[in-house]
Motif scaffolding. Structure first.
Motif, short mmCIF file in Angstrom:
data_model
loop_
_atom_site.label_atom_id
_atom_site.label_comp_id
_atom_site.label_asym_id
_atom_site.label_seq_id
_atom_site.Cartn_x
_atom_site.Cartn_y
_atom_site.Cartn_z
N VAL A 99 32.20 11.13 -39.56
CA VAL A 99 33.17 10.08 -39.32
C VAL A 99 33.08 9.06 -40.45
O VAL A 99 31.99 8.58 -40.76
CB VAL A 99 32.88 9.34 -37.98
N LEU A 100 34.22 8.75 -41.06
CA LEU A 100 34.30 7.63 -42.00
C LEU A 100 34.93 6.48 -41.24
O LEU A 100 35.98 6.65 -40.59
CB LEU A 100 35.16 7.98 -43.21
N HIS A 101 34.32 5.30 -41.32
CA HIS A 101 34.83 4.15 -40.54
C HIS A 101 34.50 2.84 -41.25
O HIS A 101 33.75 2.81 -42.22
CB HIS A 101 34.25 4.17 -39.12
N GLU A 102 35.06 1.76 -40.72
CA GLU A 102 34.92 0.44 -41.36
C GLU A 102 34.09 -0.56 -40.54
O GLU A 102 33.98 -1.71 -40.92
CB GLU A 102 36.31 -0.14 -41.60
N ASN A 103 33.50 -0.14 -39.42
CA ASN A 103 32.86 -1.08 -38.50
C ASN A 103 31.35 -1.17 -38.72
O ASN A 103 30.59 -0.34 -38.24
CB ASN A 103 33.17 -0.67 -37.06
N ALA A 104 30.93 -2.22 -39.40
CA ALA A 104 29.49 -2.43 -39.67
C ALA A 104 28.76 -2.94 -38.44
O ALA A 104 27.52 -2.94 -38.42
CB ALA A 104 29.33 -3.43 -40.81
N ASN A 105 29.48 -3.35 -37.41
CA ASN A 105 28.87 -4.00 -36.25
C ASN A 105 28.59 -3.08 -35.08
O ASN A 105 28.15 -3.54 -34.03
CB ASN A 105 29.75 -5.17 -35.80
N SER A 121 26.90 10.59 -35.67
CA SER A 121 26.44 10.48 -34.29
C SER A 121 27.62 10.55 -33.31
O SER A 121 28.64 9.88 -33.49
CB SER A 121 25.69 9.16 -34.12
N PHE A 122 27.45 11.35 -32.25
CA PHE A 122 28.46 11.43 -31.19
C PHE A 122 28.65 10.07 -30.52
O PHE A 122 29.77 9.66 -30.23
CB PHE A 122 28.06 12.50 -30.17
N ASP A 123 27.55 9.36 -30.31
CA ASP A 123 27.63 8.03 -29.68
C ASP A 123 28.43 7.07 -30.56
O ASP A 123 29.20 6.26 -30.05
CB ASP A 123 26.23 7.46 -29.42
N THR A 124 28.24 7.16 -31.87
CA THR A 124 29.01 6.31 -32.79
C THR A 124 30.49 6.65 -32.69
O THR A 124 31.34 5.76 -32.64
CB THR A 124 28.51 6.49 -34.25
#
Length: 182
Positions: free
Chosen positions: A79-85, A102-105
Protein backbone atom coordinates in the motif's frame (compact mmCIF):
# COMPACT_ATOMS: atom_id res chain seq x y z
CA UNK A 1 26.74 1.98 -8.21
CA UNK A 2 26.88 5.53 -9.53
CA UNK A 3 23.36 6.77 -8.83
CA UNK A 4 20.47 5.59 -6.69
CA UNK A 5 16.96 5.94 -8.06
CA UNK A 6 15.31 5.65 -4.63
CA UNK A 7 12.13 7.71 -4.54
CA UNK A 8 12.28 8.58 -8.25
CA UNK A 9 9.85 7.60 -10.98
CA UNK A 10 10.91 5.78 -14.11
CA UNK A 11 8.95 6.61 -17.26
CA UNK A 12 9.16 3.88 -19.89
CA UNK A 13 10.57 4.72 -23.29
CA UNK A 14 7.81 3.29 -25.48
CA UNK A 15 10.06 3.01 -28.52
CA UNK A 16 12.25 0.51 -26.63
CA UNK A 17 10.05 -1.04 -23.96
CA UNK A 18 7.41 -3.16 -25.73
CA UNK A 19 6.43 -5.66 -23.04
CA UNK A 20 4.45 -5.42 -19.78
CA UNK A 21 6.24 -2.15 -19.06
CA UNK A 22 5.20 -0.30 -22.23
CA UNK A 23 3.89 3.16 -21.26
CA UNK A 24 4.34 2.54 -17.57
CA UNK A 25 5.49 4.80 -14.77
CA UNK A 26 7.25 3.06 -11.87
CA UNK A 27 8.01 4.45 -8.43
CA UNK A 28 11.37 3.09 -7.29
CA UNK A 29 11.06 2.21 -3.61
CA UNK A 30 14.52 0.72 -3.14
CA UNK A 31 17.63 0.68 -5.32
CA UNK A 32 21.09 -0.45 -4.24
CA UNK A 33 23.94 -2.74 -5.34
CA UNK A 34 21.71 -5.83 -4.98
CA UNK A 35 19.07 -4.53 -7.38
CA UNK A 36 15.88 -2.50 -7.36
CA UNK A 37 12.26 -2.78 -6.23
CA UNK A 38 9.42 -0.61 -7.49
CA UNK A 39 5.70 -0.35 -8.13
CA UNK A 40 3.99 0.38 -11.43
CA UNK A 41 1.72 3.36 -10.76
CA UNK A 42 -0.57 3.26 -13.77
CA UNK A 43 -1.92 -0.27 -14.24
CA UNK A 44 -5.26 -0.32 -12.47
CA UNK A 45 -6.82 -3.78 -12.59
CA UNK A 46 -10.47 -4.64 -13.17
CA UNK A 47 -10.53 -6.18 -9.67
CA UNK A 48 -11.18 -4.54 -6.33
CA UNK A 49 -9.35 -4.99 -3.03
CA UNK A 50 -11.95 -7.46 -1.72
CA UNK A 51 -11.50 -9.65 -4.83
CA UNK A 52 -7.80 -10.11 -4.10
CA UNK A 53 -7.32 -9.75 -0.34
CA UNK A 54 -9.16 -12.09 2.02
CA UNK A 55 -10.71 -10.71 5.19
CA UNK A 56 -11.60 -7.24 3.88
CA UNK A 57 -14.99 -6.24 5.35
CA UNK A 58 -17.79 -6.67 2.82
CA UNK A 59 -18.90 -3.03 3.08
CA UNK A 60 -15.42 -1.92 1.91
CA UNK A 61 -14.43 -4.72 -0.45
CA UNK A 62 -15.70 -3.08 -3.66
CA UNK A 63 -14.87 0.54 -2.78
CA UNK A 64 -11.21 0.48 -3.75
CA UNK A 65 -9.53 -0.68 -6.97
CA UNK A 66 -6.30 -2.63 -6.93
CA UNK A 67 -3.29 -1.86 -9.10
CA UNK A 68 -0.76 -4.20 -10.67
CA UNK A 69 2.54 -3.20 -9.11
CA UNK A 70 4.47 -5.39 -11.53
CA UNK A 71 4.80 -8.89 -12.91
CA UNK A 72 6.73 -10.34 -9.95
CA UNK A 73 4.92 -12.32 -7.18
CA UNK A 74 1.17 -11.57 -7.37
CA UNK A 75 0.84 -12.67 -3.71
CA UNK A 76 2.91 -9.61 -2.69
CA UNK A 77 0.47 -6.90 -1.58
CA UNK A 78 1.59 -3.39 -0.67
CA UNK A 79 0.00 0.00 0.00
CA UNK A 80 1.25 3.47 -0.90
CA UNK A 81 -0.39 6.13 1.28
CA UNK A 82 -0.01 9.62 2.70
CA UNK A 83 -1.02 9.14 6.37
CA UNK A 84 1.93 9.46 8.76
CA UNK A 85 -0.42 9.35 11.77
CA UNK A 86 -1.72 5.81 11.50
CA UNK A 87 -0.52 3.07 13.84
CA UNK A 88 2.07 1.53 11.46
CA UNK A 89 2.68 3.87 8.52
CA UNK A 90 5.56 1.79 7.11
CA UNK A 91 8.60 3.27 5.38
CA UNK A 92 8.68 6.80 3.99
CA UNK A 93 9.57 6.45 0.29
CA UNK A 94 9.48 10.17 -0.50
CA UNK A 95 8.43 13.00 1.82
CA UNK A 96 4.83 12.38 2.83
CA UNK A 97 4.44 9.06 0.96
CA UNK A 98 4.67 5.76 2.81
CA UNK A 99 4.85 2.09 1.79
CA UNK A 100 3.14 -0.38 4.10
CA UNK A 101 2.48 -4.11 3.90
CA UNK A 102 0.34 -4.66 7.00
CA UNK A 103 -3.30 -5.83 6.73
CA UNK A 104 -4.12 -3.76 9.83
CA UNK A 105 -2.66 -0.67 8.16
CA UNK A 106 -4.78 -1.33 5.07
CA UNK A 107 -7.95 -1.62 7.19
CA UNK A 108 -7.07 1.56 9.06
CA UNK A 109 -6.56 3.41 5.76
CA UNK A 110 -9.82 2.06 4.33
CA UNK A 111 -11.71 3.48 7.31
CA UNK A 112 -9.96 6.88 7.02
CA UNK A 113 -10.18 9.68 4.48
CA UNK A 114 -6.52 9.25 3.50
CA UNK A 115 -5.50 8.78 -0.10
CA UNK A 116 -3.91 5.41 -0.82
CA UNK A 117 -3.40 2.83 -3.56
CA UNK A 118 -3.05 -0.93 -3.12
CA UNK A 119 -0.71 -2.91 -5.37
CA UNK A 120 -0.60 -6.60 -6.24
CA UNK A 121 2.85 -7.77 -7.30
CA UNK A 122 5.91 -5.62 -7.85
CA UNK A 123 8.65 -4.77 -10.31
CA UNK A 124 12.10 -6.07 -9.52
CA UNK A 125 15.59 -5.92 -11.00
CA UNK A 126 18.64 -7.98 -10.11
CA UNK A 127 22.07 -6.50 -9.45
CA UNK A 128 23.08 -4.27 -12.38
CA UNK A 129 19.92 -5.00 -14.39
CA UNK A 130 18.30 -1.58 -13.97
CA UNK A 131 21.61 0.13 -14.70
CA UNK A 132 21.79 -1.83 -17.97
CA UNK A 133 18.28 -0.72 -18.89
CA UNK A 134 19.27 2.88 -18.17
CA UNK A 135 22.27 2.59 -20.52
CA UNK A 136 19.89 1.29 -23.22
CA UNK A 137 17.64 4.30 -22.53
CA UNK A 138 14.65 2.13 -21.58
CA UNK A 139 13.66 4.64 -18.89
CA UNK A 140 13.51 8.37 -18.27
CA UNK A 141 14.13 9.32 -14.62
CA UNK A 142 12.06 12.02 -12.94
CA UNK A 143 11.16 13.33 -9.49
CA UNK A 144 8.11 11.76 -7.83
CA UNK A 145 6.02 14.25 -5.87
CA UNK A 146 3.51 12.59 -3.52
CA UNK A 147 0.56 14.22 -5.24
CA UNK A 148 1.62 12.83 -8.61
CA UNK A 149 1.81 9.29 -7.22
CA UNK A 150 -1.63 9.31 -5.56
CA UNK A 151 -3.68 11.63 -7.79
CA UNK A 152 -3.03 10.50 -11.35
CA UNK A 153 -5.60 8.95 -13.65
CA UNK A 154 -3.96 5.67 -14.75
CA UNK A 155 -5.04 6.35 -18.33
CA UNK A 156 -2.95 9.54 -18.54
CA UNK A 157 -0.18 8.94 -15.97
CA UNK A 158 2.48 8.15 -18.59
CA UNK A 159 1.76 11.27 -20.63
CA UNK A 160 1.52 13.44 -17.51
CA UNK A 161 4.85 12.13 -16.26
CA UNK A 162 6.50 13.08 -19.55
CA UNK A 163 4.75 16.45 -19.54
CA UNK A 164 5.95 17.18 -15.99
CA UNK A 165 9.51 16.20 -16.97
CA UNK A 166 9.36 19.22 -19.27
CA UNK A 167 11.61 20.27 -22.12
CA UNK A 168 11.72 18.00 -25.15
CA UNK A 169 9.57 15.38 -23.35
CA UNK A 170 6.76 17.89 -22.86
CA UNK A 171 7.01 19.03 -26.48
CA UNK A 172 6.79 15.53 -27.90
CA UNK A 173 3.92 14.39 -25.66
CA UNK A 174 1.93 17.44 -26.77
CA UNK A 175 2.84 17.33 -30.49
CA UNK A 176 3.27 13.69 -31.55
CA UNK A 177 1.26 10.51 -31.43
CA UNK A 178 4.09 8.66 -29.65
CA UNK A 179 6.61 11.06 -28.08
CA UNK A 180 9.34 8.45 -27.85
CA UNK A 181 9.44 7.64 -31.57
CA UNK A 182 11.30 10.84 -32.42
Amino acid sequence: MEESYNGKILISNSSIVMDYFNRTVILIVEHDEQGAFGLVLNKRQEAFIGDVIQGVPDHLSKNFPIYSGGPVDPTFISVLHENANITQPGIEVIPGLFLARSFDTLLELMESSSKFHVYQGYSGWGAGQLEGEMIRKSWVVHEAPKDFVLNQDPETTWQEALRSKGGIYRYFVEHTKDPMLN
